[in-house]
Design an enzyme around this catalytic site. Structure first.
Site, PDB file in Angstrom:
ATOM      1  N   GLU A  40       2.006 -12.090  -4.984  1.00 22.44           N
ATOM      2  CA  GLU A  40      -0.175 -11.877  -4.137  1.00 22.44           C
ATOM      3  C   GLU A  40      -0.746 -12.785  -5.138  1.00 22.44           C
ATOM      4  O   GLU A  40      -0.386 -12.749  -6.937  1.00 22.44           O
ATOM      5  CB  GLU A  40      -0.236 -10.861  -4.094  1.00 22.44           C
ATOM      6  CG  GLU A  40      -1.538 -10.032  -3.478  1.00 22.44           C
ATOM      7  CD  GLU A  40      -1.613  -9.051  -4.055  1.00 22.44           C
ATOM      8  OE1 GLU A  40      -2.542  -8.663  -2.300  1.00 22.44           O
ATOM      9  OE2 GLU A  40      -1.336  -7.838  -4.025  1.00 22.44           O
ATOM     10  N   LYS A 113      -3.264 -11.102   5.176  1.00 18.82           N
ATOM     11  CA  LYS A 113      -2.671  -9.292   5.032  1.00 18.82           C
ATOM     12  C   LYS A 113      -3.927  -8.655   6.089  1.00 18.82           C
ATOM     13  O   LYS A 113      -5.769  -8.633   5.991  1.00 18.82           O
ATOM     14  CB  LYS A 113      -3.170  -9.692   3.057  1.00 18.82           C
ATOM     15  CG  LYS A 113      -3.305  -8.279   2.478  1.00 18.82           C
ATOM     16  CD  LYS A 113      -3.588  -8.131   1.293  1.00 18.82           C
ATOM     17  CE  LYS A 113      -2.554  -6.537   0.431  1.00 18.82           C
ATOM     18  NZ  LYS A 113      -3.845  -5.448  -0.545  1.00 18.82           N
ATOM     19  N   CYS A 154       1.749  -6.775   0.380  1.00 19.56           N
ATOM     20  CA  CYS A 154       1.039  -4.952  -0.914  1.00 19.56           C
ATOM     21  C   CYS A 154       1.140  -4.381   0.315  1.00 19.56           C
ATOM     22  O   CYS A 154       1.923  -3.447   0.260  1.00 19.56           O
ATOM     23  CB  CYS A 154       0.543  -5.948  -1.607  1.00 19.56           C
ATOM     24  SG  CYS A 154      -0.171  -4.800  -3.075  1.00 19.56           S
TER      25      CYS A 154
END
Length: 275
Positions: A40, A113, A154
């Site tokens: 990330e 995300k 994540c």
């Protein structure tokens, strides 16, 4: 398929980070990797919105993306750019976007995300990712040499329905590039990733940021490291430890079907009345 997970200690200087990433990607290609994955915010780890506004760019002008597309084409490999921090172009918030780049250097999948890291871990450690980043709203499935790959980033790892949905849509590999908090990483990182692999019968590949990240402005971040590759039975294939580096792993796609045959949880769910 041989995959390579890059573990990085990215700073808030995109140009410096690009030099490091390019070298590691080329090393991975020389070692025989067909798919190379980065963590990330590969291009810039920063807690300063002012600094990000100064050094980040929109996708079309981002030098890290352009350079790694050229590396993918030159080395004839797939690159999963775990995510880049980018300007959105239409509002003040940034984008946290993952890219799947083909051996021809083409972008074949993009994923923004979905789940923002808005948490208060302790009295001294809190994050409000949604203040600086615009969340995505679409699950994304890519393809690497005929193998379906589900993209996540994540904090998404704490939301199993996303992973189950990707697996039911066909994913055989799930990617979880991360810059995981050090405290929550010690407690939850391995357990969450192994659970997502076991629940879906997928390989889970999680390249990570690690260590104390250099910062020219704003407070420094510390991330957990321990990039992990996990097989569909929940076994750890590699652990990147706490230092930057390159981790190679061989993936046998037959293991996906074997795990799902032994534990067919993707196809044996029952509907129920909610409490």
């Amino acid at each position: 398929m041989k995959a390579a997970l890059l573990q990085l200690n990215s700073s808030d200087d995109p140009q410096d980070n690009l030099r490091t990433v390019s070298r590691l990607v080329e090393d991975a290609a020389e070692a025989g990797a067909r798919l190379v994955l980065t963590p990330e915010v590969t291009n810039c780890v920063s807690t300063s919105r002012a600094h990000q506004d100064k050094v980040l760019a929109v996708e079309e002008q981002d030098e890290t993306l352009a350079a790694l597309r050229r590396v993918a084409a030159r080395c004839d490999i797939w690159i999963l750019l775990g995510s880049l921090a980018l300007k959105s172009g239409d509002e003040k918030r940034f984008l946290n976007r993952s890219f799947l780049v083909s051996p021809g250097g083409e972008i074949t999948a993009r994923y923004d995300k979905i789940h923002m890291f808005d948490v208060a871990i302790s009295e001294t450690e809190a994050y409000r990712e949604s203040d600086g980043y615009r969340p995505g709203d679409k699950a994304v499935l890519g393809d690497v040499d005929g193998v379906p790959v589900g993209l996540t980033i994540c904090y998404d790892v704490r939301f199993p329905y996303l992973f189950r949905g990707l697996a039911k849509a066909g994913a055989r590999i799930l990617t979880v590039p991360s810059a995981f908090s050090s405290d929550t990483g010690k407690a939850h990182w391995e357990a969450l990733l192994r659970a997502r692999a076991i629940e879906t019968g997928c390989f889970v590949l999680a390249p990570a940021q690690c260590g104390v990240h250099p910062a020219s402005l704003g407070r420094q971040r510390t991330t957990h490291g321990h990039s992990l590759a996990i097989d569909p039975w929940g076994r750890i294939l590699c652990d990147g430890g706490e230092a930057p580096g390159l981790n190679l792993v061989d993936l046998n796609m037959n293991e996906v079907e074997d795990a799902r045959r032994r534990i067919p949880s993707l196809t044996s769910e029952q509907f129920y009345i909610k409490a």
